[in-house]
Scaffold this motif. Structure first.
Motif, PDB file in Angstrom:
ATOM      1  N   SER A  10      -4.754   7.845  -2.604  1.00 16.33           N
ATOM      2  CA  SER A  10      -5.931   8.036  -1.750  1.00 16.33           C
ATOM      3  C   SER A  10      -6.299   9.497  -1.525  1.00 16.33           C
ATOM      4  CB  SER A  10      -5.706   7.357  -0.403  1.00 16.33           C
ATOM      5  OG  SER A  10      -5.513   5.981  -0.597  1.00 16.33           O
ATOM      6  N   THR A  11      -5.293  10.380  -1.511  1.00 18.21           N
ATOM      7  CA  THR A  11      -5.588  11.793  -1.243  1.00 18.21           C
ATOM      8  C   THR A  11      -4.916  12.685  -2.267  1.00 18.21           C
ATOM      9  OG1 THR A  11      -3.656  12.161   0.175  1.00 18.21           O
ATOM     10  CG2 THR A  11      -5.654  11.339   1.249  1.00 18.21           C
ATOM     11  N   GLY A  38      -8.260   9.689  -4.988  1.00 20.22           N
ATOM     12  CA  GLY A  38      -9.429   9.485  -4.147  1.00 20.22           C
ATOM     13  C   GLY A  38      -9.443   8.095  -3.566  1.00 20.22           C
ATOM     14  N   SER A  39     -10.326   7.865  -2.646  1.00 23.28           N
ATOM     15  CA  SER A  39     -10.413   6.588  -1.946  1.00 23.28           C
ATOM     16  C   SER A  39     -10.690   5.433  -2.896  1.00 23.28           C
ATOM     17  CB  SER A  39     -11.513   6.650  -0.889  1.00 23.28           C
ATOM     18  OG  SER A  39     -11.712   5.377  -0.322  1.00 23.28           O
ATOM     19  N   SER A  41     -12.191   2.838  -1.963  1.00 21.37           N
ATOM     20  CA  SER A  41     -13.431   2.185  -1.552  1.00 21.37           C
ATOM     21  C   SER A  41     -14.612   2.634  -2.406  1.00 21.37           C
ATOM     22  CB  SER A  41     -13.711   2.457  -0.075  1.00 21.37           C
ATOM     23  OG  SER A  41     -13.847   3.843   0.145  1.00 21.37           O
ATOM     24  N   ASN A  42     -14.400   3.659  -3.214  1.00 22.00           N
ATOM     25  CA  ASN A  42     -15.447   4.167  -4.095  1.00 22.00           C
ATOM     26  C   ASN A  42     -15.082   3.818  -5.534  1.00 22.00           C
ATOM     27  OD1 ASN A  42     -17.299   5.623  -5.549  1.00 22.00           O
ATOM     28  ND2 ASN A  42     -16.639   7.618  -4.826  1.00 22.00           N
ATOM     29  N   ARG A  45     -15.029   6.528  -9.870  1.00 27.14           N
ATOM     30  CA  ARG A  45     -13.876   7.416 -10.026  1.00 27.14           C
ATOM     31  C   ARG A  45     -13.753   7.768 -11.496  1.00 27.14           C
ATOM     32  NH1 ARG A  45     -10.041   3.156  -8.066  1.00 27.14           N
ATOM     33  NH2 ARG A  45     -11.723   1.971  -7.162  1.00 27.14           N
ATOM     34  N   ARG A  71      -9.865  -1.068  -2.723  1.00 30.21           N
ATOM     35  CA  ARG A  71      -9.509  -1.602  -1.409  1.00 30.21           C
ATOM     36  C   ARG A  71     -10.508  -2.610  -0.885  1.00 30.21           C
ATOM     37  NH1 ARG A  71      -6.549   2.725   2.382  1.00 30.21           N
ATOM     38  NH2 ARG A  71      -4.628   2.725   1.221  1.00 30.21           N
ATOM     39  N   ARG A 119      -6.371  -3.796   6.239  1.00 27.87           N
ATOM     40  CA  ARG A 119      -6.876  -2.434   6.404  1.00 27.87           C
ATOM     41  C   ARG A 119      -7.739  -2.318   7.651  1.00 27.87           C
ATOM     42  NH1 ARG A 119     -10.301  -1.698   2.484  1.00 27.87           N
ATOM     43  NH2 ARG A 119     -12.042  -0.657   3.448  1.00 27.87           N
TER      44      ARG A 119
END
Length: 188
Positions: A10-11, A38-39, A41-42, A45, A71, A119
């Motif tokens: 995620s990060t 990265g997240s 939810s997007n 990527r 997610r 979540r």
């Protein structure tokens, strides 16, 4: 059948090492492993986009865990359907789930919905905890490093904000913020 792998954290502070090792141990060539930081939810990527381009009919994508692909339930289902239309199966190693067959697709849909619900529960609990902490006077954010009393003392001695900022090597806007905060505290 070619094996591909996908890994995501995620990060940028998190490590992909465990996921990458799991994919290599499962037989995926390093050149066929795609990853993102990265997240989930997007779905835009870079690693995922390259994976989408590379896979072909009969290929299998290995992912360590269900939530590493994405997610959001809707996005997960969309990705899985997209791969299915290409004739590509997705296998989640830790969960022992594959999109091959109707049963696999159903299980993936249910588990991604459960993951999304969890979540949301985590976010709710986190927000409740923050609200309770704020009521107890706990402040969030980084610790103040500027001696506010020194700024106010200098200001009360009719030293201008620009001069205070220069002497303390801080931004003039910071000086104004401290002064404004003091004025608000005095009127409250």
């Amino acid at each position: 059948m070619r094996l591909f792998g996908y890994a995501r954290v995620s990060t940028s502070q998190q490590s992909l090492d465990i996921q990458l090792k799991t994919l290599k141990d499962a037989g995926v060539k390093v050149s066929r492993i795609f990853s993102d930081k990265g997240s989930g939810s997007n779905t835009n990527r870079k690693g995922l986009e390259l994976l989408r381009i590379k896979v072909e009919d009969g290929d299998v994508i290995l992912v360590k865990k269900l939530d590493r692909l994405g997610r959001d339930t809707a996005d997960m289902i969309h990705l899985i359907k997209e791969f299915e239309e290409q004739g590509v199966a997705v296998k989640f190693l830790d969960d022992g789930i594959s999109t091959e067959g109707e049963m696999g697709k159903m299980v993936v849909t249910i588990l991604s919905a459960v993951a999304q619900a969890e979540r949301h529960r985590i976010l709710e609990r986190t927000n409740e905890g923050r609200q309770e902490a704020k009521l107890k006077g706990i402040r969030f954010g980084r610790k103040r490093t500027i001696d506010r009393s020194l700024v106010l003392s200098m200001y009360s001695q009719d030293i201008g904000a620009t001069e205070i900022a220069n002497q303390l090597k801080i931004a003039r806007s910071t000086v104004y913020k401290i002064i404004d905060d003091m004025k608000k505290d005095n009127t409250a």
